[in-house]
Design an enzyme around this catalytic site. Structure first.
Site, PDB file in Angstrom:
ATOM      1  N   ASP A 171       0.733  -1.123   0.094  1.00 42.04           N
ATOM      2  CA  ASP A 171      -0.072   0.055   0.098  1.00 42.04           C
ATOM      3  C   ASP A 171       0.925   1.217   0.039  1.00 42.04           C
ATOM      4  OD1 ASP A 171      -1.737   1.884   0.481  1.00 42.04           O
ATOM      5  OD2 ASP A 171      -2.745   1.225   2.521  1.00 42.04           O
ATOM      6  N   ASP A 207       1.916   7.644  -9.779  1.00 48.70           N
ATOM      7  CA  ASP A 207       1.039   7.275 -10.838  1.00 48.70           C
ATOM      8  C   ASP A 207      -0.231   6.459 -10.407  1.00 48.70           C
ATOM      9  OD1 ASP A 207       0.270   6.486 -13.200  1.00 48.70           O
ATOM     10  OD2 ASP A 207       2.014   5.367 -13.678  1.00 48.70           O
ATOM     11  N   ASP A 230      -7.875   7.141 -10.898  1.00 48.80           N
ATOM     12  CA  ASP A 230      -8.537   8.206 -10.584  1.00 48.80           C
ATOM     13  C   ASP A 230      -9.268   8.144  -8.968  1.00 48.80           C
ATOM     14  OD1 ASP A 230      -8.691   9.014 -13.254  1.00 48.80           O
ATOM     15  OD2 ASP A 230     -10.430   7.638 -13.682  1.00 48.80           O
TER      16      ASP A 230
END
Length: 286
Positions: A151, A169, A172
Site C-alpha cells: 500500500d 502514478d 482516479d
C-alpha cells in the site's frame, strides 16, 4: 472468466463486443473489442486486458481504461521524463502505482538512476501487464528495479528523507485511491523526499475533475517551495487534455540529462511547451 463482472463492463451490441466506460455517471465512452485477452478479480479490483480495434491492447481496471498500446506512452513519458529533466542527480526514485509498468520503463532509461522502487498495491496488475500488455511494459528486466507490492499510502508513512524523486502514478480518485489525492498523503510524500527532492503526480482532467486538480495544486503549494502544472493530450482519457502537477523543494530549471532517447512523444520542445497552460488553468495560479 468472472462472467458477471465482465458482463458489467463488456456489452454485446449488434453482435459486436464493446467496452462501455462510465465516467462519473455523466459520460460514457465505448471501445469496440476484438478479443478479451485476460480477466481476473484480484483482492483489490477487477482486471482486464482487451484487444481493441483502434487502441490495440488496453489495461482496464474496474471498467476504466488505464493504458493502451496506442497512446499509453504519452502519459508514461510525460509523468516520468519531466521530473527527470529537472532534478540534476536523481539516484533513488520511487513510483507509487503505475502497475502497467510504463512509467518504470521510462525511468530506467536514465543511467544515473541507481535504484527504482516500484510500489504497486496489486501484484496481479503488474503480472497481467508484463504478460499481456508488452507494448507498454516490455523492457523492464533491470536489476535496478525493486518491486514492492504494498500500500503506497502506508509505505509513505514509513519512509523519511529517502528519495530524490517520487512519481505518484495513481488511478482516479475513487475508493481507496481517494487518499492519494489528500493533503496528509502529500505531506508524507514531502517528508519521504530528500532535502532537494521533487515529486510529480497526475492531477486529472482540467475539465471533468477540476476540483481535484485545483486541490492537488493548492495542497502541494502549502508544502513545497516550487509547484507547477503541465499538460498533455491522452486520447483515451476523458476529455483528452490531462494535467500533471510537479512540486519541488529546490530545483526548477530544465537540464539536459543523459538518457536513452527512444521516446515517441516526449522531446525538448514538448518539455518546455507543456508548462504553457491554457488561460482557464493559469488564472488559478496568478
Amino acid at each position: 472468466m468472472n462472467e458477471e463482472k465482465v458482463s458489467q463492463y463488456i456489452k454485446n451490441i449488434d453482435g459486436e463486443l464493446w467496452l462501455v466506460e462510465d465516467d462519473r455517471d455523466n459520460l460514457k465512452v465505448s471501445y469496440r473489442i476484438k478479443e478479451i485477452i485476460f480477466t481476473a478479480q484480484s483482492p483489490f479490483q477487477h482486471i482486464m486486458v482487451l484487444d481493441t480495434y483502434d487502441f490495440g491492447r488496453m489495461l482496464v481496471l474496474d471498467g476504466v481504461v488505464q493504458s493502451t498500446e496506442k497512446d499509453g506512452y504519452i502519459y508514461n513519458e510525460m509523468i516520468a521524463h519531466v521530473p527527470l529533466h529537472i532534478h540534476p542527480h536523481p539516484k533513488k526514485v520511487l513510483i507509487i502505482g503505475g502497475g502497467d509498468c510504463g512509467a518504470a520503463r521510462e525511468v530506467i532509461k536514465y543511467k544515473h538512476v541507481e535504484e527504482l522502487y516500484f510500489c504497486e498495491i496489486d501484484e496481479l496488475v503488474v503480472r497481467a501487464s508484463k504478460e499481456h500488455l508488452t507494448g507498454v511494459s516490455a523492457g523492464l528486466d533491470d536489476q535496478r528495479v525493486h518491486y514492492l507490492f504494498a500500500d503506497g499510502i502506508q509505505y509513505m508513512k514509513e519512509h523519511k528523507n529517502e528519495f530524490d524523486i517520487i512519481i505518484v502514478d495513481s488511478s482516479d480518485p475513487v475508493g481507496p485511491a481517494t487518499e492519494l489525492f489528500e493533503f496528509d498523503f502529500y505531506k508524507n510524500v514531502f517528508e519521504a523526499l530528500k532535502d532537494d527532492g521533487l515529486m510529480v503526480c497526475q492531477s486529472e482532467s482540467p475539465f471533468f475533475y477540476r476540483e481535484t486538480m485545483d486541490n492537488t495544486y493548492h495542497s502541494l503549494n502549502r508544502l513545497f517551495g516550487h509547484v507547477k502544472q503541465y499538460t498533455a493530450v491522452v486520447p483515451t482519457y476523458p476529455g483528452g487534455l490531462w494535467s500533471f502537477t510537479l512540486a519541488s523543494k529546490k530545483y526548477q530549471a530544465f537540464i539536459q540529462p543523459d538518457y536513452e532517447k527512444t521516446t515517441k512523444y516526449f522531446n525538448e520542445e514538448i518539455l518546455h511547451t507543456s508548462f504553457a497552460l491554457p488561460e482557464f488553468m493559469a488564472n488559478d495560479k496568478k
